[in-house]
Design a protein around this motif. Structure first.
Motif, PDB file in Angstrom:
ATOM      1  N   ILE A 143      -5.701 -51.514 -13.530  1.00 45.54           N
ATOM      2  CA  ILE A 143      -5.013 -50.365 -12.929  1.00 45.54           C
ATOM      3  C   ILE A 143      -4.249 -50.799 -11.682  1.00 45.54           C
ATOM      4  N   LEU A 144      -4.869 -51.637 -10.853  1.00 46.61           N
ATOM      5  CA  LEU A 144      -4.201 -52.102  -9.633  1.00 46.61           C
ATOM      6  C   LEU A 144      -2.964 -52.945  -9.945  1.00 46.61           C
ATOM      7  N   GLU A 145      -3.023 -53.694 -11.042  1.00 42.82           N
ATOM      8  CA  GLU A 145      -1.872 -54.512 -11.435  1.00 42.82           C
ATOM      9  C   GLU A 145      -0.674 -53.660 -11.842  1.00 42.82           C
ATOM     10  N   ASN A 146      -0.945 -52.416 -12.228  1.00 41.75           N
ATOM     11  CA  ASN A 146       0.131 -51.528 -12.674  1.00 41.75           C
ATOM     12  C   ASN A 146       0.419 -50.392 -11.696  1.00 41.75           C
ATOM     13  N   LYS A 147      -0.138 -50.463 -10.483  1.00 41.65           N
ATOM     14  CA  LYS A 147       0.007 -49.361  -9.537  1.00 41.65           C
ATOM     15  C   LYS A 147       1.449 -49.165  -9.068  1.00 41.65           C
ATOM     16  N   MET A 148       2.292 -50.218  -9.198  1.00 44.22           N
ATOM     17  CA  MET A 148       3.683 -50.090  -8.773  1.00 44.22           C
ATOM     18  C   MET A 148       4.480 -49.156  -9.684  1.00 44.22           C
TER      19      MET A 148
END
Length: 258
Positions: A143-148
């Motif tokens: 999820i953090l890798e796709n937060k952008m």
């Protein structure tokens, strides 16, 4: 002896007794004071040692509580800026699922331990963040890798304690200074990590030294004493066979002549 002389002797005796009494009183008082001070010092030392132990114990318990709190928050994420359109728990989960789906991430109910809005509702003026407690740390990283990919005015953060947030605030300032100095750095585990620069320059080939160089003492400056083996002479196979055959035919004739 006259009464006047006796009176004088009594006065002197009295003065002598008083002086001796004062001296004895001073000695006793000093001894008592020293004893009392020694007892107080011992009690104070024990008190200080106990106080030191209690401080260390309190610090140890604080560290333990901090560690447990960090472990409890380890798989947590906060969704900020998501409008409060849900009316119940199920609708809140559907809202979370749709938000993550917009990031190309599918999530099921079994992948979440708990989820809820933080704080009390204060009307429509303030949107409360959504806390998600995930069952897997790996899912959190995805999820953090796709937060952008989050829409404007919405974002995702990790769930840090107030103490950690203050620490990270200071680290962000220091990280900014490090980057301004030209170094590539980032924050990991509440520490600033500076990336090491890799030298991409090609390694120079070391010059080999031939025996002729050594004989003539013409060694390149800074070169290592590496002696190259002499070149092997190429053998002409037909010439070798001809010489070998000739030598074999000559030996019997020499024996006959003998």
């Amino acid at each position: 002896m006259s009464s006047a002389g006796m009176s004088q002797d009594m006065t002197q005796l009295f003065q002598m007794m008083k002086t001796e009494f004062d001296q004895q009183t001073a000695i006793v008082t000093k001894s008592v004071n020293e004893t009392i001070m020694h007892i107080i010092d011992e009690k104070l030392h024990l008190f200080l040692e106990e106080n030191k132990y209690l401080k260390n114990e309190v610090q140890r318990l604080k560290e333990k509580v901090k560690y447990l709190d960090e472990q409890n928050r380890k798989n947590n994420l906060l969704l900020h800026g998501i409008k409060e359109t849900e009316k119940n728990h199920q609708e809140l989960f559907n809202l979370i699922k749709q938000t993550l789906k917009n990031l190309d991430i599918e999530i099921d109910i079994y992948e979440i331990n708990n989820f809820y809005r933080l704080g009390k509702k204060q009307g429509d003026s303030k949107v409360r963040p959504i806390l998600i407690s995930l069952t897997s740390f790996q899912k959190k990283l995805i999820i953090l890798e796709n937060k952008m990919k989050m829409p404007k005015q919405t974002y995702i953060t990790e769930d840090f304690s107030k103490e950690t947030l203050e620490m990270r605030k200071d680290l962000q300032e220091k990280l900014k200074q490090v980057k301004q100095s030209g170094k590539d750095a980032f924050i990991r585990n509440n520490k600033i990590v500076i990336k090491e620069t890799i030298d991409t320059g090609k390694r120079k080939r070391e010059a080999s030294i031939s025996p002729d160089n050594i004989k003539n003492k013409s060694l390149p400056s800074g070169s290592k004493n590496i002696i190259a083996p002499p070149k092997l002479q190429k053998t002409n196979l037909s010439e070798y066979m001809r010489v070998r055959s000739s030598s074999l035919t000559e030996k019997p004739s020499q024996q006959n002549n003998a």
